[in-house]
Design a protein around this motif. Structure first.
Motif, PDB file in Angstrom:
ATOM      1  N   LEU A   1       0.822  -1.209   0.000  1.00 54.77           N
ATOM      2  CA  LEU A   1       0.000   0.000   0.000  1.00 54.77           C
ATOM      3  C   LEU A   1       0.853   1.256   0.000  1.00 54.77           C
ATOM      4  CD1 LEU A   1      -2.922  -0.496   2.535  1.00 54.77           C
ATOM      5  CD2 LEU A   1      -3.090  -0.114   0.096  1.00 54.77           C
ATOM      6  N   ARG A   2       0.465   2.233  -0.820  1.00 52.06           N
ATOM      7  CA  ARG A   2       1.146   3.525  -0.836  1.00 52.06           C
ATOM      8  C   ARG A   2       0.252   4.628  -0.288  1.00 52.06           C
ATOM      9  NH1 ARG A   2       2.937   3.982  -6.690  1.00 52.06           N
ATOM     10  NH2 ARG A   2       3.161   6.137  -6.055  1.00 52.06           N
ATOM     11  N   LEU A   3      -1.059   4.422  -0.345  1.00 57.93           N
ATOM     12  CA  LEU A   3      -2.024   5.395   0.165  1.00 57.93           C
ATOM     13  C   LEU A   3      -3.061   4.648   1.003  1.00 57.93           C
ATOM     14  CD1 LEU A   3      -3.643   8.092   0.230  1.00 57.93           C
ATOM     15  CD2 LEU A   3      -4.652   7.382  -1.940  1.00 57.93           C
ATOM     16  N   LEU A   4      -3.318   5.163   2.193  1.00 62.67           N
ATOM     17  CA  LEU A   4      -4.345   4.573   3.052  1.00 62.67           C
ATOM     18  C   LEU A   4      -5.171   5.706   3.651  1.00 62.67           C
ATOM     19  CD1 LEU A   4      -5.636   2.134   4.450  1.00 62.67           C
ATOM     20  CD2 LEU A   4      -3.882   2.328   6.223  1.00 62.67           C
ATOM     21  N   GLU A   5      -6.493   5.651   3.408  1.00 60.49           N
ATOM     22  CA  GLU A   5      -7.413   6.624   3.983  1.00 60.49           C
ATOM     23  C   GLU A   5      -8.453   5.877   4.801  1.00 60.49           C
ATOM     24  OE1 GLU A   5     -10.736   9.927   2.686  1.00 60.49           O
ATOM     25  OE2 GLU A   5      -9.045   9.561   1.341  1.00 60.49           O
ATOM     26  N   LEU A   6      -8.567   6.257   6.059  1.00 60.61           N
ATOM     27  CA  LEU A   6      -9.544   5.664   6.966  1.00 60.61           C
ATOM     28  C   LEU A   6     -10.476   6.765   7.446  1.00 60.61           C
ATOM     29  CD1 LEU A   6      -7.083   3.542   9.143  1.00 60.61           C
ATOM     30  CD2 LEU A   6      -8.468   2.751   7.220  1.00 60.61           C
ATOM     31  N   ASN A   7     -11.780   6.541   7.298  1.00 61.08           N
ATOM     32  CA  ASN A   7     -12.764   7.524   7.710  1.00 61.08           C
ATOM     33  C   ASN A   7     -13.752   6.859   8.660  1.00 61.08           C
ATOM     34  OD1 ASN A   7     -14.597   9.589   7.995  1.00 61.08           O
ATOM     35  ND2 ASN A   7     -14.863   9.935   5.813  1.00 61.08           N
ATOM     36  N   GLY A   8     -13.765   7.309   9.913  1.00 56.19           N
ATOM     37  CA  GLY A   8     -14.688   6.765  10.897  1.00 56.19           C
ATOM     38  C   GLY A   8     -14.290   5.396  11.418  1.00 56.19           C
TER      39      GLY A   8
ATOM     40  N   LYS B   1       1.262   8.057   1.929  1.00 56.25           N
ATOM     41  CA  LYS B   1       0.248   9.016   2.352  1.00 56.25           C
ATOM     42  C   LYS B   1      -0.750   8.306   3.260  1.00 56.25           C
ATOM     43  CE  LYS B   1      -2.752  12.596   0.551  1.00 56.25           C
ATOM     44  NZ  LYS B   1      -3.143  13.340  -0.649  1.00 56.25           N
ATOM     45  N   PHE B   2      -0.992   8.869   4.434  1.00 50.00           N
ATOM     46  CA  PHE B   2      -1.862   8.246   5.424  1.00 50.00           C
ATOM     47  C   PHE B   2      -2.854   9.298   5.920  1.00 50.00           C
ATOM     48  CE2 PHE B   2      -1.971   5.907   9.750  1.00 50.00           C
ATOM     49  CZ  PHE B   2      -3.076   5.194   9.362  1.00 50.00           C
ATOM     50  N   ILE B   3      -4.131   9.026   5.720  1.00 53.16           N
ATOM     51  CA  ILE B   3      -5.196   9.951   6.094  1.00 53.16           C
ATOM     52  C   ILE B   3      -6.128   9.243   7.072  1.00 53.16           C
ATOM     53  CG2 ILE B   3      -7.138  11.325   5.249  1.00 53.16           C
ATOM     54  CD1 ILE B   3      -5.679  11.220   2.468  1.00 53.16           C
ATOM     55  N   ILE B   4      -6.320   9.842   8.232  1.00 55.45           N
ATOM     56  CA  ILE B   4      -7.228   9.293   9.241  1.00 55.45           C
ATOM     57  C   ILE B   4      -8.237  10.386   9.586  1.00 55.45           C
ATOM     58  CG2 ILE B   4      -7.436   8.217  11.496  1.00 55.45           C
ATOM     59  CD1 ILE B   4      -4.449   7.593  11.356  1.00 55.45           C
ATOM     60  N   LEU B   5      -9.488  10.194   9.193  1.00 61.28           N
ATOM     61  CA  LEU B   5     -10.544  11.186   9.407  1.00 61.28           C
ATOM     62  C   LEU B   5     -11.598  10.659  10.377  1.00 61.28           C
ATOM     63  CD1 LEU B   5     -11.201  11.920   5.628  1.00 61.28           C
ATOM     64  CD2 LEU B   5      -9.912  13.363   7.193  1.00 61.28           C
TER      65      LEU B   5
ATOM     66  N   SER C   1      -2.298  13.023   7.551  1.00 65.99           N
ATOM     67  CA  SER C   1      -3.436  13.886   7.848  1.00 65.99           C
ATOM     68  C   SER C   1      -4.251  13.250   8.970  1.00 65.99           C
ATOM     69  CB  SER C   1      -4.297  14.059   6.596  1.00 65.99           C
ATOM     70  OG  SER C   1      -5.393  14.880   6.872  1.00 65.99           O
ATOM     71  N   LEU C   2      -4.508  14.026  10.017  1.00 65.82           N
ATOM     72  CA  LEU C   2      -5.224  13.535  11.196  1.00 65.82           C
ATOM     73  C   LEU C   2      -6.429  14.427  11.489  1.00 65.82           C
ATOM     74  CD1 LEU C   2      -2.022  12.974  13.321  1.00 65.82           C
ATOM     75  CD2 LEU C   2      -3.378  11.206  12.200  1.00 65.82           C
ATOM     76  N   ILE C   3      -7.216  14.722  10.486  1.00 67.29           N
ATOM     77  CA  ILE C   3      -8.316  15.666  10.588  1.00 67.29           C
ATOM     78  C   ILE C   3      -9.507  15.070  11.352  1.00 67.29           C
ATOM     79  CG2 ILE C   3      -9.975  17.025   9.254  1.00 67.29           C
ATOM     80  CD1 ILE C   3      -7.863  17.108   7.030  1.00 67.29           C
ATOM     81  N   TYR C   4     -10.113  15.896  12.192  1.00 65.21           N
ATOM     82  CA  TYR C   4     -11.321  15.549  12.954  1.00 65.21           C
ATOM     83  C   TYR C   4     -11.121  14.322  13.846  1.00 65.21           C
ATOM     84  CZ  TYR C   4     -13.393  18.775   9.640  1.00 65.21           C
ATOM     85  OH  TYR C   4     -13.662  19.868   8.864  1.00 65.21           O
ATOM     86  N   ASN C   5     -10.063  14.359  14.614  1.00 65.66           N
ATOM     87  CA  ASN C   5      -9.807  13.351  15.629  1.00 65.66           C
ATOM     88  C   ASN C   5      -9.779  14.040  16.987  1.00 65.66           C
ATOM     89  OD1 ASN C   5      -9.213  10.594  14.371  1.00 65.66           O
ATOM     90  ND2 ASN C   5      -8.124  12.001  13.035  1.00 65.66           N
ATOM     91  N   GLN C   6      -9.424  13.324  18.018  1.00 63.10           N
ATOM     92  CA  GLN C   6      -9.424  13.879  19.368  1.00 63.10           C
ATOM     93  C   GLN C   6      -8.011  14.011  19.920  1.00 63.10           C
ATOM     94  OE1 GLN C   6     -12.070  11.304  21.537  1.00 63.10           O
ATOM     95  NE2 GLN C   6     -13.837  11.955  20.378  1.00 63.10           N
ATOM     96  N   LEU C   7      -7.071  14.257  19.056  1.00 63.61           N
ATOM     97  CA  LEU C   7      -5.688  14.432  19.490  1.00 63.61           C
ATOM     98  C   LEU C   7      -5.547  15.767  20.219  1.00 63.61           C
ATOM     99  CD1 LEU C   7      -3.856  13.264  16.270  1.00 63.61           C
ATOM    100  CD2 LEU C   7      -3.890  12.070  18.442  1.00 63.61           C
ATOM    101  N   GLU C   8      -5.032  15.698  21.430  1.00 63.51           N
ATOM    102  CA  GLU C   8      -4.779  16.916  22.178  1.00 63.51           C
ATOM    103  C   GLU C   8      -3.295  17.237  22.208  1.00 63.51           C
ATOM    104  OE1 GLU C   8      -6.572  16.923  26.027  1.00 63.51           O
ATOM    105  OE2 GLU C   8      -8.475  16.181  25.253  1.00 63.51           O
ATOM    106  N   TYR C   9      -2.491  16.221  22.019  1.00 62.68           N
ATOM    107  CA  TYR C   9      -1.044  16.393  22.096  1.00 62.68           C
ATOM    108  C   TYR C   9      -0.402  15.423  21.110  1.00 62.68           C
ATOM    109  CZ  TYR C   9       3.676  16.236  23.989  1.00 62.68           C
ATOM    110  OH  TYR C   9       5.031  16.284  24.128  1.00 62.68           O
ATOM    111  N   LEU C  10       0.541  15.900  20.350  1.00 65.53           N
ATOM    112  CA  LEU C  10       1.227  15.062  19.382  1.00 65.53           C
ATOM    113  C   LEU C  10       2.720  15.220  19.596  1.00 65.53           C
ATOM    114  CD1 LEU C  10       0.761  13.167  17.006  1.00 65.53           C
ATOM    115  CD2 LEU C  10       0.800  15.147  15.504  1.00 65.53           C
TER     116      LEU C  10
END
Length: 80
Positions: free
Chosen positions: A7-14, A32-36, A57-66
């Motif tokens: 895999l070169r691109l992985l997008e996970l949504n929900g 490229k790794f996208i976690i929405l 990309s870590l859009i719309y998650n609950q990360l408070e500290y990275l």
């Protein structure tokens, strides 16, 4: 994990990826790794084991500290 190592691109949504982060170590070609919308509150150290990862990309998650370990980023990852 079969062909997942190619895999070169992985997008996970929900998808609750929190419990499966150790699988990252097997995705050697991932670029490229996208976690929405996945309710993630922390990111595993396994992210450092992706030598070709350039986009995260870590859009719309609950990360408070990275926390990025600069030494690991320099030696094992393409993330800068």
């Amino acid at each position: 994990y079969g062909q997942w190592g190619k895999l070169r691109l992985l997008e996970l949504n929900g998808f609750n990826f929190q419990s499966y982060q150790s699988c990252l170590a097997r995705l050697h070609r991932l670029e490229k790794f996208i976690i929405l919308n996945s309710s993630m509150n922390q990111l595993s150290y396994h992210i450092y084991q992706l030598p070709h990862l350039t986009d995260l990309s870590l859009i719309y998650n609950q990360l408070e500290y990275l926390h990025f370990d600069q030494d690991l980023l320099i030696s094992t990852s393409s993330i800068h």
